[in-house]
Design a protein around this motif. Sequence first.
Motif, PDB file in Angstrom:
ATOM      1  N   VAL A   1       6.258 -43.349 -41.996  1.00 50.86           N
ATOM      2  CA  VAL A   1       6.054 -42.692 -40.715  1.00 50.86           C
ATOM      3  C   VAL A   1       5.422 -41.290 -41.142  1.00 50.86           C
ATOM      4  N   VAL A   2       4.435 -40.682 -40.723  1.00 49.84           N
ATOM      5  CA  VAL A   2       3.726 -39.522 -41.133  1.00 49.84           C
ATOM      6  C   VAL A   2       3.719 -38.508 -39.844  1.00 49.84           C
ATOM      7  N   SER A   3       4.173 -37.349 -39.964  1.00 51.03           N
ATOM      8  CA  SER A   3       4.061 -36.607 -38.868  1.00 51.03           C
ATOM      9  C   SER A   3       3.448 -35.111 -39.371  1.00 51.03           C
ATOM     10  N   PHE A   4       2.882 -34.268 -38.608  1.00 57.15           N
ATOM     11  CA  PHE A   4       2.156 -33.031 -39.008  1.00 57.15           C
ATOM     12  C   PHE A   4       1.859 -32.173 -37.885  1.00 57.15           C
ATOM     13  N   ASP A   5       1.451 -30.881 -38.116  1.00 57.95           N
ATOM     14  CA  ASP A   5       0.971 -30.089 -37.115  1.00 57.95           C
ATOM     15  C   ASP A   5      -0.387 -29.718 -37.696  1.00 57.95           C
ATOM     16  N   LYS A   6      -1.326 -29.362 -36.651  1.00 55.39           N
ATOM     17  CA  LYS A   6      -2.473 -28.900 -36.739  1.00 55.39           C
ATOM     18  C   LYS A   6      -2.697 -27.410 -36.381  1.00 55.39           C
ATOM     19  N   ASN A   7      -2.916 -26.353 -37.132  1.00 57.25           N
ATOM     20  CA  ASN A   7      -2.766 -24.989 -36.871  1.00 57.25           C
ATOM     21  C   ASN A   7      -3.913 -24.632 -36.043  1.00 57.25           C
ATOM     22  N   GLU A   8      -4.020 -23.462 -35.626  1.00 53.12           N
ATOM     23  CA  GLU A   8      -5.047 -22.865 -34.655  1.00 53.12           C
ATOM     24  C   GLU A   8      -6.371 -22.591 -35.348  1.00 53.12           C
ATOM     25  N   VAL A   9      -6.233 -22.691 -36.991  1.00 47.90           N
ATOM     26  CA  VAL A   9      -7.679 -22.528 -37.732  1.00 47.90           C
ATOM     27  C   VAL A   9      -7.925 -24.111 -38.304  1.00 47.90           C
ATOM     28  N   GLY A  10      -7.127 -25.174 -37.775  1.00 48.10           N
ATOM     29  CA  GLY A  10      -7.672 -26.382 -38.268  1.00 48.10           C
ATOM     30  C   GLY A  10      -6.995 -27.100 -39.742  1.00 48.10           C
ATOM     31  N   ILE A  11      -5.877 -26.252 -40.167  1.00 51.75           N
ATOM     32  CA  ILE A  11      -5.250 -26.778 -41.141  1.00 51.75           C
ATOM     33  C   ILE A  11      -4.045 -27.524 -40.797  1.00 51.75           C
ATOM     34  N   TYR A  12      -3.924 -28.846 -41.379  1.00 47.81           N
ATOM     35  CA  TYR A  12      -2.860 -29.656 -41.298  1.00 47.81           C
ATOM     36  C   TYR A  12      -1.808 -29.184 -42.294  1.00 47.81           C
ATOM     37  N   GLU A  13      -0.632 -28.899 -41.419  1.00 46.99           N
ATOM     38  CA  GLU A  13       0.730 -28.236 -42.160  1.00 46.99           C
ATOM     39  C   GLU A  13       1.872 -28.919 -41.772  1.00 46.99           C
ATOM     40  N   ASN A  14       2.929 -28.622 -42.376  1.00 47.05           N
ATOM     41  CA  ASN A  14       4.147 -29.351 -42.176  1.00 47.05           C
ATOM     42  C   ASN A  14       4.167 -30.961 -42.005  1.00 47.05           C
ATOM     43  N   VAL A  15       3.222 -31.383 -43.013  1.00 48.71           N
ATOM     44  CA  VAL A  15       3.103 -32.841 -43.253  1.00 48.71           C
ATOM     45  C   VAL A  15       4.030 -33.480 -43.955  1.00 48.71           C
ATOM     46  N   ILE A  16       4.772 -34.382 -43.312  1.00 47.43           N
ATOM     47  CA  ILE A  16       5.909 -34.862 -43.611  1.00 47.43           C
ATOM     48  C   ILE A  16       5.747 -36.589 -43.756  1.00 47.43           C
ATOM     49  N   LEU A  17       6.097 -37.285 -45.031  1.00 47.04           N
ATOM     50  CA  LEU A  17       6.020 -38.482 -45.351  1.00 47.04           C
ATOM     51  C   LEU A  17       7.298 -39.087 -45.383  1.00 47.04           C
ATOM     52  N   SER A  18       7.650 -40.001 -44.553  1.00 49.55           N
ATOM     53  CA  SER A  18       8.987 -40.487 -44.402  1.00 49.55           C
ATOM     54  C   SER A  18       9.312 -42.052 -44.641  1.00 49.55           C
ATOM     55  N   GLY A  19      10.214 -42.591 -45.276  1.00 51.28           N
ATOM     56  CA  GLY A  19      10.399 -44.006 -45.520  1.00 51.28           C
ATOM     57  C   GLY A  19      11.253 -44.165 -46.321  1.00 51.28           C
ATOM     58  N   PRO A  20      11.790 -45.230 -46.744  1.00 54.36           N
ATOM     59  CA  PRO A  20      12.895 -45.786 -47.646  1.00 54.36           C
ATOM     60  C   PRO A  20      12.519 -45.780 -49.010  1.00 54.36           C
ATOM     61  N   ALA A  21      13.684 -45.515 -49.630  1.00 54.98           N
ATOM     62  CA  ALA A  21      13.264 -45.442 -51.195  1.00 54.98           C
ATOM     63  C   ALA A  21      14.317 -45.955 -51.980  1.00 54.98           C
ATOM     64  N   LYS A  22      14.427 -47.240 -52.503  1.00 57.94           N
ATOM     65  CA  LYS A  22      15.572 -47.751 -53.167  1.00 57.94           C
ATOM     66  C   LYS A  22      15.511 -48.112 -54.684  1.00 57.94           C
ATOM     67  N   LYS A  23      16.724 -47.984 -55.269  1.00 60.66           N
ATOM     68  CA  LYS A  23      16.735 -48.277 -56.582  1.00 60.66           C
ATOM     69  C   LYS A  23      16.957 -49.871 -56.537  1.00 60.66           C
ATOM     70  N   VAL A  24      16.035 -50.554 -57.728  1.00 59.55           N
ATOM     71  CA  VAL A  24      16.212 -51.726 -57.968  1.00 59.55           C
ATOM     72  C   VAL A  24      16.937 -52.302 -58.984  1.00 59.55           C
ATOM     73  N   PHE A  25      17.014 -51.551 -60.255  1.00 58.37           N
ATOM     74  CA  PHE A  25      18.119 -51.872 -61.171  1.00 58.37           C
ATOM     75  C   PHE A  25      17.950 -50.672 -62.308  1.00 58.37           C
ATOM     76  N   GLU A  26      18.607 -50.610 -63.129  1.00 60.82           N
ATOM     77  CA  GLU A  26      18.504 -49.791 -64.288  1.00 60.82           C
ATOM     78  C   GLU A  26      18.890 -50.472 -65.476  1.00 60.82           C
ATOM     79  N   SER A  27      18.434 -50.315 -66.765  1.00 61.62           N
ATOM     80  CA  SER A  27      18.600 -50.929 -67.988  1.00 61.62           C
ATOM     81  C   SER A  27      18.122 -50.207 -69.149  1.00 61.62           C
ATOM     82  N   ASP A  28      18.075 -50.859 -70.330  1.00 59.84           N
ATOM     83  CA  ASP A  28      17.492 -50.227 -71.538  1.00 59.84           C
ATOM     84  C   ASP A  28      16.664 -51.204 -71.898  1.00 59.84           C
ATOM     85  N   ILE A  29      15.476 -50.604 -72.738  1.00 57.64           N
ATOM     86  CA  ILE A  29      14.187 -51.444 -73.282  1.00 57.64           C
ATOM     87  C   ILE A  29      14.114 -50.995 -74.693  1.00 57.64           C
TER      88      ILE A  29
END
Length: 264
Positions: A232-260
């Motif tokens: 999900v992406v949300s934003f505001d466009k201000n009076e001079v045409g700049i896109y601000e308060n741009v927020i990118l939202s979604g899941p982020a998950k750990k898959v595994f951890e280990s050593d190599i």
Amino acid sequence: MTYNLHFSKYQGTGNDFVMIDNRDLSFPKENTKLVAFLCDRRFGIGGDGLILIENDAETDFKMVYYNSDGNESTMCGNGGRCLVAFAKQLNMISDTCSFIAIDGLHYAKISDEIISLQMIDVNEVSVNENFTFLNTGSPHHIEMVTDVKNCDIYNKGKEIRYSDLYAPGGTNVNFVEKISDDYFKVRTYERGVEDETFSCGTGATAVAIAMFENKITNKNAIQIEVPGGMLVVSFDKNEVGIYENVILSGPAKKVFESDITVVL
């Protein structure tokens, strides 16, 4: 040379990353061969990129991002969201944070498995007859298609990525199908990966802003379906045409951890 490394693997809507705690600055950051090996899906760990978390004097941490080809790259939105989850795993943050990346300062918050990341402001959107171009921390070419599922992302994306229009640095390429006013399907060819990825955070952000700038939607909170899930992406466009308060939202998950242990 032998390298003994502890790592975590994270994914955000299928965009996957090797995460390494480099607060002691022990990782050989100039070794592109090592980074590319770790990202290799057959011989290494496998990932669209590798991210180092480091200390920063003015924010909670610093993000250093490498593409899977081994080279340090521009901002990665899904990588940033995954790094926030990694920082919490390391007990560096609670549910809010700030961090510095190659494109500047970012803020983020965690709500269960959803990471919401504030992206940079966008003050320039180049609208052309058949495509739109803008930079959301990384450069993005955006084209509308009628059937994104059957679009030849690899060949079309590669052609545009390496075209004279974007020489010498190239660009990421996004193909977009409108489903409804606040719902778009997107597939992305990523430079540095040199293939389609399951998701691209800066790409999803660029698509949402481009759809609004082109008046294809009048919504400022947009669902972006990518092969790896939903953003999900949300934003505001201000009076001079700049896109601000741009927020990118979604899941982020750990898959595994280990050593190599790597011998190069």
